[in-house]
Scaffold this motif. Structure first.
Motif, short mmCIF file in Angstrom:
data_model
loop_
_atom_site.label_atom_id
_atom_site.label_comp_id
_atom_site.label_asym_id
_atom_site.label_seq_id
_atom_site.Cartn_x
_atom_site.Cartn_y
_atom_site.Cartn_z
N TRP A 1 -9.07 0.73 11.84
CA TRP A 1 -7.83 0.01 11.87
C TRP A 1 -7.57 -0.77 10.40
O TRP A 1 -6.25 -0.83 10.12
CB TRP A 1 -7.50 -0.82 12.93
CG TRP A 1 -7.51 -0.23 14.26
CD1 TRP A 1 -8.46 0.21 15.22
CD2 TRP A 1 -6.26 0.39 14.67
NE1 TRP A 1 -7.89 0.76 16.33
CE2 TRP A 1 -6.41 1.25 16.00
CE3 TRP A 1 -5.03 0.34 14.15
CZ2 TRP A 1 -5.72 1.92 16.67
CZ3 TRP A 1 -4.16 1.05 14.95
CH2 TRP A 1 -4.15 1.66 16.02
N ALA B 1 -6.08 2.41 8.63
CA ALA B 1 -5.05 2.79 9.40
C ALA B 1 -3.79 2.06 8.96
O ALA B 1 -2.53 2.47 8.72
CB ALA B 1 -5.12 3.00 10.90
N ALA C 1 -8.60 9.60 13.79
CA ALA C 1 -7.69 9.66 14.95
C ALA C 1 -7.48 10.91 15.42
O ALA C 1 -7.82 12.01 14.66
CB ALA C 1 -6.40 8.87 14.55
N ASP D 1 -7.38 6.45 18.78
CA ASP D 1 -8.27 5.80 17.64
C ASP D 1 -9.63 6.45 18.04
O ASP D 1 -9.80 7.00 19.21
CB ASP D 1 -8.15 4.29 17.76
CG ASP D 1 -8.89 3.63 18.71
OD1 ASP D 1 -9.48 4.26 19.63
OD2 ASP D 1 -8.59 2.30 18.90
#
Length: 244
Positions: A149, A152, A216, A232
């Protein structure tokens, strides 16, 4: 390219009622309530804005069956504020929830459709987040989730341990996104999930491809939609919306 967390999407059998509950809980407004979608934002909010993660309640026919893997933590400023908020939310239809928390200083409640959330005791780290202190995701490996993340989104990673990871917007405003270690396996589609939005001028398809290169996977939900559904590395679904 970059993307950011703009809202959480919450499924409910009665999206209007659940949307009104969360508007009251957060001190926000229902800014849209049409058909199977109810939008909840701060009053006078200019969407999207890092100062808040909005709530988008989507009507579905299926009832909630398991503990949510994504929940909201609410911030308080004093013990009296915490007690008042718990009492007010209970009057609005919230009920105490037992998720195995034991004797803790925060209160665990569920909204009228059983979606768990926490009313935290006062904590210095959340003094400037607004009413939503954090969006919290159960996971098996917080370090791995922080790695994914953190790449991301353009949010900043603030803390990473074996048990917890925390990110916040690059502007240093709004709630945190936290990942907490949990041994509970994921068994169903997340009833609460994250919605990401690329910035204006970015390419949605290119952003989806970048997220896939990070780990992902695409989730096939059928239909022709303007957004793309991904998961995810631990299988938590999220949506990549159109740039704005």
């Amino acid at each position: 390219m970059a993307t950011r967390l703009v809202q959480i999407s919450m499924q409910a059998r009665d999206n209007s009622a659940v949307g009104r509950f969360w508007a009251e809980a957060l001190g926000w407004k229902v800014t849209g309530d049409k058909g199977a979608e109810t939008n909840v934002e701060p009053e006078g909010f200019s969407y999207p804005n890092a100062a808040a993660v909005c709530v988008d309640v989507i009507g579905v026919p299926e009832p909630k069956t398991v503990k949510n893997r994504v929940h909201v933590d609410l911030a308080t400023t004093s013990a009296a504020h915490q007690a008042e908020l718990v009492a007010r939310l209970t009057d609005l239809g919230a009920t105490p929830a037992d998720v195995g928390q034991g004797d803790v200083p925060w209160a665990v409640l569920a909204d009228p459709e059983g979606n768990e959330f926490c009313v935290l005791e006062p904590r210095e780290v959340y003094r400037d987040t607004g009413p939503m202190a954090a969006v919290v995701v159960d996971c098996a490996d917080p370090r791995a989730m922080a790695g994914f993340w953190g790449e991301a989104m353009d949010w900043t990673v603030h803390e990473v341990t074996d048990d917890r990871a925390a990110l916040r917007s690059a502007e240093g405003v709004g709630p945190y996104l936290e990942f907490l270690r949990s041994s509970d396996p994921k068994t169903v589609w997340n009833r609460v999930h994250l919605d990401l939005r690329p910035y204006a001028g970015d390419d949605q398809a290119a952003e989806v491809a970048r997220l896939q290169s990070l780990g992902a996977t695409r989730v096939d939900v059928g239909g022709d939609m303007a957004w793309t559904v991904l998961a995810d590395p631990e299988g938590n679904e999220f949506c990549v919306l159109t740039p704005l």
